[in-house]
Write a protein that holds these residues in place. Sequence first.
Motif, PDB file in Angstrom:
ATOM      1  N   ASN A  96       0.796  -1.231   0.000  1.00 35.88           N
ATOM      2  CA  ASN A  96       0.000   0.000   0.000  1.00 35.88           C
ATOM      3  C   ASN A  96       0.826   1.278   0.000  1.00 35.88           C
ATOM      4  N   LEU A  97       1.811   1.326  -0.871  1.00 35.76           N
ATOM      5  CA  LEU A  97       2.601   2.549  -1.010  1.00 35.76           C
ATOM      6  C   LEU A  97       1.925   3.484  -2.013  1.00 35.76           C
ATOM      7  N   LEU A  98       2.230   4.779  -1.885  1.00 33.83           N
ATOM      8  CA  LEU A  98       1.742   5.743  -2.866  1.00 33.83           C
ATOM      9  C   LEU A  98       2.548   5.550  -4.148  1.00 33.83           C
ATOM     10  N   MET A  99       1.854   5.199  -5.227  1.00 32.13           N
ATOM     11  CA  MET A  99       2.559   4.875  -6.478  1.00 32.13           C
ATOM     12  C   MET A  99       3.175   6.106  -7.130  1.00 32.13           C
ATOM     13  N   GLN A 100       2.622   7.278  -6.831  1.00 30.49           N
ATOM     14  CA  GLN A 100       3.105   8.502  -7.480  1.00 30.49           C
ATOM     15  C   GLN A 100       4.190   9.195  -6.672  1.00 30.49           C
ATOM     16  N   ARG A 101       4.628   8.567  -5.574  1.00 35.98           N
ATOM     17  CA  ARG A 101       5.714   9.169  -4.793  1.00 35.98           C
ATOM     18  C   ARG A 101       6.868   8.192  -4.739  1.00 35.98           C
ATOM     19  N   PHE A 109       5.547  10.843   4.051  1.00 29.74           N
ATOM     20  CA  PHE A 109       4.101  11.067   4.117  1.00 29.74           C
ATOM     21  C   PHE A 109       3.538  11.117   5.548  1.00 29.74           C
ATOM     22  N   TYR A 141      10.693   4.865  -7.552  1.00 24.97           N
ATOM     23  CA  TYR A 141       9.259   4.781  -7.333  1.00 24.97           C
ATOM     24  C   TYR A 141       8.880   3.327  -7.041  1.00 24.97           C
ATOM     25  N   SER A 143       6.976   1.295  -8.355  1.00 20.26           N
ATOM     26  CA  SER A 143       6.935   0.428  -9.532  1.00 20.26           C
ATOM     27  C   SER A 143       8.326  -0.048  -9.939  1.00 20.26           C
ATOM     28  N   ARG A 157       8.339   3.620   6.488  1.00 22.12           N
ATOM     29  CA  ARG A 157       7.224   4.552   6.610  1.00 22.12           C
ATOM     30  C   ARG A 157       6.514   4.363   7.947  1.00 22.12           C
TER      31      ARG A 157
ATOM     32  N   ASP B 117      -6.297   2.831  -5.453  1.00 21.69           N
ATOM     33  CA  ASP B 117      -6.245   1.620  -4.634  1.00 21.69           C
ATOM     34  C   ASP B 117      -6.780   1.896  -3.219  1.00 21.69           C
ATOM     35  N   VAL B 120      -4.283   1.945  -0.337  1.00 23.92           N
ATOM     36  CA  VAL B 120      -3.443   3.115  -0.095  1.00 23.92           C
ATOM     37  C   VAL B 120      -4.204   4.125   0.770  1.00 23.92           C
ATOM     38  N   LYS B 137      -3.882  14.619  -0.832  1.00 23.65           N
ATOM     39  CA  LYS B 137      -2.551  14.043  -1.023  1.00 23.65           C
ATOM     40  C   LYS B 137      -2.560  12.594  -1.472  1.00 23.65           C
ATOM     41  N   VAL B 138      -3.686  11.933  -1.310  1.00 24.03           N
ATOM     42  CA  VAL B 138      -3.722  10.540  -1.762  1.00 24.03           C
ATOM     43  C   VAL B 138      -4.595  10.404  -3.008  1.00 24.03           C
ATOM     44  N   LEU B 141      -3.756  12.958  -6.046  1.00 25.68           N
ATOM     45  CA  LEU B 141      -2.405  12.748  -6.576  1.00 25.68           C
ATOM     46  C   LEU B 141      -2.245  11.373  -7.201  1.00 25.68           C
ATOM     47  N   GLU B 142      -2.784  10.357  -6.553  1.00 24.73           N
ATOM     48  CA  GLU B 142      -2.651   9.006  -7.111  1.00 24.73           C
ATOM     49  C   GLU B 142      -3.440   8.887  -8.415  1.00 24.73           C
ATOM     50  N   PRO B 145      -2.724  10.864 -13.314  1.00 17.65           N
ATOM     51  CA  PRO B 145      -2.674  10.532 -14.741  1.00 17.65           C
ATOM     52  C   PRO B 145      -4.074  10.339 -15.331  1.00 17.65           C
ATOM     53  N   LEU B 215       3.459  12.713 -16.157  1.00 17.62           N
ATOM     54  CA  LEU B 215       3.239  12.878 -14.723  1.00 17.62           C
ATOM     55  C   LEU B 215       2.842  11.561 -14.040  1.00 17.62           C
ATOM     56  N   ASP B 216       3.045  10.442 -14.728  1.00 18.89           N
ATOM     57  CA  ASP B 216       2.725   9.161 -14.103  1.00 18.89           C
ATOM     58  C   ASP B 216       3.995   8.444 -13.707  1.00 18.89           C
ATOM     59  N   ASN B 217       4.186   8.296 -12.403  1.00 19.22           N
ATOM     60  CA  ASN B 217       5.432   7.686 -11.929  1.00 19.22           C
ATOM     61  C   ASN B 217       5.362   6.170 -11.855  1.00 19.22           C
ATOM     62  N   ARG B 218       4.255   5.607 -12.314  1.00 13.90           N
ATOM     63  CA  ARG B 218       4.172   4.147 -12.318  1.00 13.90           C
ATOM     64  C   ARG B 218       4.874   3.575 -13.540  1.00 13.90           C
TER      65      ARG B 218
END
Lengths: 343, 219
Positions: A96-101, A109, A141, A143, A157, B117, B120, B137-138, B141-142, B145, B215-218
């Motif tokens: 459950n990590l933030l995928m965009q950070r 966080f 990241y 991913s 965390r 998700d 998260v 923030k969750v 931001l998540e 994209p 802007l998608d870090n995945r």
Amino acid sequence: MSEYIISLQGVTKDFETKNGLVQALKGINLDIEPGDAYGIIGLSGAGKSTLVRCINLLETPTEGKVIFDGKTLTGLKHKDLNLERRKIAMIFQQFNLLMQRDALGNVCFPLEIAGVPKDEAKKRAMELLKIVDLEDRAHSYPSQLSGGQKQRVGIARALATDPKVLLCDEATSALDPKTTRSILALLKKINRELGITLVVITHEMDVIKQVCNKVAIIESGSIVERGEVQEIFTKPKTAAARKLFFPDGEGKETALKISHTHRIRIAFKDEHTYDPVVSNMILELKAPVNILYADMDVVDGHQRGQMVICLSDDEAVAEKQKAYLRAHDVDFAEVDVEEEEEA
Amino acid sequence: METSVLVGLLWQGLLETLYMTIVSTLVAYIIGLPIGVSLIVTSPNGIKPVSWYNKSMGFVVNVIRSVPFLILMIALMPYVRKIIGTGIGTQATVAVLIVAAAPFVARLVEQSLMEVDPGVIEAAQSMGASNMTIIRKVMLLEARPSLLNGAAVATITILGYSAMAGVVGGGGLGDLAIKYGMYRYETTIMWITVIVLVVLVQILQEIGVKAAQKLDNRL
Ligand SMILES: Nc1ncnc2c1ncn2[C@@H]1O[C@H](COP(=O)(O)OP(=O)(O)OP(=O)(O)O)[C@@H](O)[C@H]1O
Ligand SMILES: [Mg+2]
């Protein structure tokens, strides 16, 4: 102040579903002392996740009280509950990590939530990543990380806000055996060196053996047995415990439907593990025994052996054999064949 | 028609279209984004379920969305005229576009946020995050994209609506195509406006996709 860090009092949880009421927890009483590494084990659907989610009130108990560090969490206002939650960290099976950070951002966080200034948060997050051996991946990241690395970020965390308790819900179930061992070793270290109380949810006895000093066995919403891991491993009282601790032994026993009398389970403590007690007994009493199952294990850092044997069919000889074992301070229990087969 | 006049007309039409599209999209987001967020937050599995709000807001959104744009426009004309003094031109079109697009944007936002998700969000709750923090923030931001892709879709849809407004003299390229192409048989003008609209859509689509990827870090 209470002597317990976590205390559940008569906690029940009902879920309304389309198919009627599901009683996930049926009056759970559980006390966890500071510094414990408390395992909660049970089969799928037993209510483990529900139980651990009741501790930080991700799930609101239908009835009962949750007390953390002397404060009753149930009935607390949302705002006050959020303050307490910072002291109860949690890690998850799916990380459950933030995928965009990136890793650093994820560790920052909880510090942001706690209102720690940015620079300070970053510094602290870097230290934590060092503790979990990931300082070189700070800007990766999720991913780009492996499962084990993701869980390490999750752990960093969780430690960020200096929690008193770390709740782990199947934290290693998505990992391979080698990675599992390294994560479990890290959890053990956190428990020992930082003195953080662990609550470890799992369906694998190996996890309990490696990390926990205490364990509760949960079966369809109730705790059926609990105590020191050492103690339960040596003398499991319920069929549920035996099944979890000796899955192989149980299977073989029931498969071998020989002599229904005088079947005993011996559990060796450290000092006996290396002594040939059973061999000596055979030599001394000049009566053979039938070994049905034997195994050796390390439980909570202690060497543990167990053996299931059939004593002599001769009543008198069997009594002598038991007396011999008692005299040599060996823990054993009669195996109730009927009950075993039911279970 | 003289080329300079033609270019002048097209240029003005393009500016009007861009103006209508950009302004209505922005205002539609100012209204639709919070509505979309509120629909997710108050849903039965949301972080703050509020059944009555969720149901009634969902109903309003659905009602407006199920009215075809052209009909909505005609139906709203009298009210628009009363409020802003005119029923034709870019101002009137922008007003109608906002009413039509805001619920559409709300659903787009809702859909994007649905992809976040739940694990998260739960992790954030376990850290003691307030609902506001979780939203900012969750969730937002998540879902970034997906929200950007949605914004491209919204802008393109609004661009299409704005062209439709040409039927009632709404200004912009659509107006031009109808006035000259349909009523005066100036097919050149009509085809040029069609090409300009196609190019505009392509550009918007490309910007949306590129921004979402960047802007998608995945990835
Ligand atoms: N949100 C929910 N709604 C309805 N029923 C639920 C919900 N959460 C859990 N349950 C039910 O409660 C019971 C206990 O579930 P729980 O997830 O706690 O089990 P578990 O021991 O963690 O199982 P597993 O090892 O599979 O994770 C199950 O019967 C499950 O179906
Ligand atoms: Mg579970």
